[in-house]
Scaffold this motif. Structure first.
Motif, PDB file in Angstrom:
ATOM      1  N   GLU A  79     -89.455  27.630 -17.288  1.00 15.58           N
ATOM      2  CA  GLU A  79     -89.287  28.099 -15.915  1.00 15.58           C
ATOM      3  C   GLU A  79     -89.480  26.964 -14.913  1.00 15.58           C
ATOM      4  OE1 GLU A  79     -91.843  31.480 -15.369  1.00 15.58           O
ATOM      5  OE2 GLU A  79     -90.683  32.705 -16.779  1.00 15.58           O
ATOM      6  N   LYS A  80     -90.414  26.082 -15.209  1.00 19.08           N
ATOM      7  CA  LYS A  80     -90.647  24.925 -14.352  1.00 19.08           C
ATOM      8  C   LYS A  80     -89.415  24.019 -14.331  1.00 19.08           C
ATOM      9  CE  LYS A  80     -93.796  21.009 -13.798  1.00 19.08           C
ATOM     10  NZ  LYS A  80     -94.962  20.318 -14.345  1.00 19.08           N
ATOM     11  N   LYS A  81     -88.840  23.790 -15.506  1.00 13.35           N
ATOM     12  CA  LYS A  81     -87.621  22.965 -15.604  1.00 13.35           C
ATOM     13  C   LYS A  81     -86.474  23.609 -14.833  1.00 13.35           C
ATOM     14  CE  LYS A  81     -88.410  19.444 -18.393  1.00 13.35           C
ATOM     15  NZ  LYS A  81     -88.244  18.071 -17.990  1.00 13.35           N
ATOM     16  N   ILE A  82     -86.323  24.922 -14.981  1.00 11.09           N
ATOM     17  CA  ILE A  82     -85.267  25.639 -14.274  1.00 11.09           C
ATOM     18  C   ILE A  82     -85.440  25.483 -12.770  1.00 11.09           C
ATOM     19  CG2 ILE A  82     -84.348  27.941 -13.742  1.00 11.09           C
ATOM     20  CD1 ILE A  82     -84.893  28.672 -16.701  1.00 11.09           C
ATOM     21  N   ALA A  83     -86.662  25.640 -12.289  1.00 13.67           N
ATOM     22  CA  ALA A  83     -86.946  25.484 -10.858  1.00 13.67           C
ATOM     23  C   ALA A  83     -86.622  24.063 -10.396  1.00 13.67           C
ATOM     24  CB  ALA A  83     -88.398  25.825 -10.566  1.00 13.67           C
ATOM     25  N   GLN A  84     -86.956  23.070 -11.226  1.00 12.35           N
ATOM     26  CA  GLN A  84     -86.658  21.678 -10.887  1.00 12.35           C
ATOM     27  C   GLN A  84     -85.149  21.455 -10.790  1.00 12.35           C
ATOM     28  OE1 GLN A  84     -88.728  19.584 -14.008  1.00 12.35           O
ATOM     29  NE2 GLN A  84     -90.625  19.411 -12.806  1.00 12.35           N
ATOM     30  N   TYR A  85     -84.387  22.040 -11.721  1.00  5.91           N
ATOM     31  CA  TYR A  85     -82.932  21.899 -11.685  1.00  5.91           C
ATOM     32  C   TYR A  85     -82.334  22.597 -10.469  1.00  5.91           C
ATOM     33  CZ  TYR A  85     -82.830  19.785 -16.339  1.00  5.91           C
ATOM     34  OH  TYR A  85     -83.003  18.949 -17.406  1.00  5.91           O
ATOM     35  N   HIS A  86     -82.885  23.761 -10.110  1.00  3.39           N
ATOM     36  CA  HIS A  86     -82.406  24.454  -8.909  1.00  3.39           C
ATOM     37  C   HIS A  86     -82.684  23.623  -7.657  1.00  3.39           C
ATOM     38  CE1 HIS A  86     -80.889  28.265 -10.362  1.00  3.39           C
ATOM     39  NE2 HIS A  86     -81.948  28.412 -11.152  1.00  3.39           N
ATOM     40  N   ASN A  87     -83.879  23.050  -7.596  1.00  2.63           N
ATOM     41  CA  ASN A  87     -84.206  22.195  -6.448  1.00  2.63           C
ATOM     42  C   ASN A  87     -83.304  20.971  -6.396  1.00  2.63           C
ATOM     43  OD1 ASN A  87     -86.226  23.838  -5.441  1.00  2.63           O
ATOM     44  ND2 ASN A  87     -87.846  22.821  -6.597  1.00  2.63           N
ATOM     45  N   ARG A  88     -83.042  20.387  -7.535  1.00  5.77           N
ATOM     46  CA  ARG A  88     -82.147  19.224  -7.593  1.00  5.77           C
ATOM     47  C   ARG A  88     -80.742  19.605  -7.128  1.00  5.77           C
ATOM     48  NH1 ARG A  88     -81.381  14.203  -6.703  1.00  5.77           N
ATOM     49  NH2 ARG A  88     -79.938  13.199  -8.087  1.00  5.77           N
ATOM     50  N   GLN A  89     -80.287  20.793  -7.544  1.00  8.54           N
ATOM     51  CA  GLN A  89     -78.976  21.279  -7.118  1.00  8.54           C
ATOM     52  C   GLN A  89     -78.944  21.444  -5.598  1.00  8.54           C
ATOM     53  OE1 GLN A  89     -77.926  25.276  -8.341  1.00  8.54           O
ATOM     54  NE2 GLN A  89     -75.757  24.751  -8.401  1.00  8.54           N
ATOM     55  N   LEU A  96     -78.680  18.046  -3.945  1.00  8.77           N
ATOM     56  CA  LEU A  96     -77.333  17.477  -4.068  1.00  8.77           C
ATOM     57  C   LEU A  96     -76.342  18.182  -3.143  1.00  8.77           C
ATOM     58  CD1 LEU A  96     -77.165  16.914  -7.931  1.00  8.77           C
ATOM     59  CD2 LEU A  96     -77.368  15.174  -6.141  1.00  8.77           C
ATOM     60  N   LEU A  97     -76.447  19.502  -3.038  1.00  6.43           N
ATOM     61  CA  LEU A  97     -75.555  20.245  -2.143  1.00  6.43           C
ATOM     62  C   LEU A  97     -75.809  19.858  -0.683  1.00  6.43           C
ATOM     63  CD1 LEU A  97     -75.539  23.801  -3.786  1.00  6.43           C
ATOM     64  CD2 LEU A  97     -73.660  22.142  -3.723  1.00  6.43           C
ATOM     65  N   ASN A  98     -77.067  19.718  -0.316  1.00  9.95           N
ATOM     66  CA  ASN A  98     -77.390  19.293   1.054  1.00  9.95           C
ATOM     67  C   ASN A  98     -76.863  17.890   1.338  1.00  9.95           C
ATOM     68  OD1 ASN A  98     -78.639  21.681   1.771  1.00  9.95           O
ATOM     69  ND2 ASN A  98     -80.686  20.952   1.244  1.00  9.95           N
ATOM     70  N   LYS A  99     -76.973  17.013   0.353  1.00 11.63           N
ATOM     71  CA  LYS A  99     -76.463  15.651   0.510  1.00 11.63           C
ATOM     72  C   LYS A  99     -74.949  15.665   0.692  1.00 11.63           C
ATOM     73  CE  LYS A  99     -76.402  11.156  -1.750  1.00 11.63           C
ATOM     74  NZ  LYS A  99     -76.753  10.373  -2.927  1.00 11.63           N
ATOM     75  N   LYS A 100     -74.269  16.487  -0.093  1.00 13.31           N
ATOM     76  CA  LYS A 100     -72.812  16.593   0.012  1.00 13.31           C
ATOM     77  C   LYS A 100     -72.415  17.122   1.389  1.00 13.31           C
ATOM     78  CE  LYS A 100     -68.807  18.851  -1.988  1.00 13.31           C
ATOM     79  NZ  LYS A 100     -68.319  19.936  -2.818  1.00 13.31           N
ATOM     80  N   ARG A 101     -73.083  18.177   1.857  1.00 17.00           N
ATOM     81  CA  ARG A 101     -72.792  18.738   3.181  1.00 17.00           C
ATOM     82  C   ARG A 101     -73.036  17.710   4.281  1.00 17.00           C
ATOM     83  NH1 ARG A 101     -76.286  23.024   2.183  1.00 17.00           N
ATOM     84  NH2 ARG A 101     -75.300  24.293   0.625  1.00 17.00           N
TER      85      ARG A 101
END
Length: 89
Positions: A11-21, A24-29
């Protein structure tokens, strides 16, 4: 490692991947947001270089000038021959 700890780690890894996503989306925007003003400034500079008279015109005058130019038969032909831009701007 027991089952509960393993689930927590996953669950911690999943949360980290969601935060990373999200990052990245904010950077793209953000990059897309900066690209438009940059493009508009560049095109405005080209317009002024090709037609120096537009520097003295107000916005509506420039618009009318460009509309008049766009209605010339030669301009219509150039538009027809121009390569189509596949990417949305």
């Amino acid at each position: 490692m027991d089952k509960s700890q393993e689930e927590q780690e996953v669950e911690k890894k999943i949360a980290q991947y969601h935060n990373r996503q999200k990052i990245l989306l904010n950077k793209k925007r953000s990059e897309e947001h900066r690209a438009r003003p940059h493009r508009l400034i560049g095109r405005g500079a080209i317009l002024e270089a090709v037609f120096p008279a537009v520097m003295e015109m107000e916005g509506e005058e420039v618009k009318a000038f460009l509309i008049a130019l766009s209605r010339l038969p030669e301009a219509q032909e150039l538009v027809k021959k121009a390569p189509k831009n596949e990417a949305a701007e």
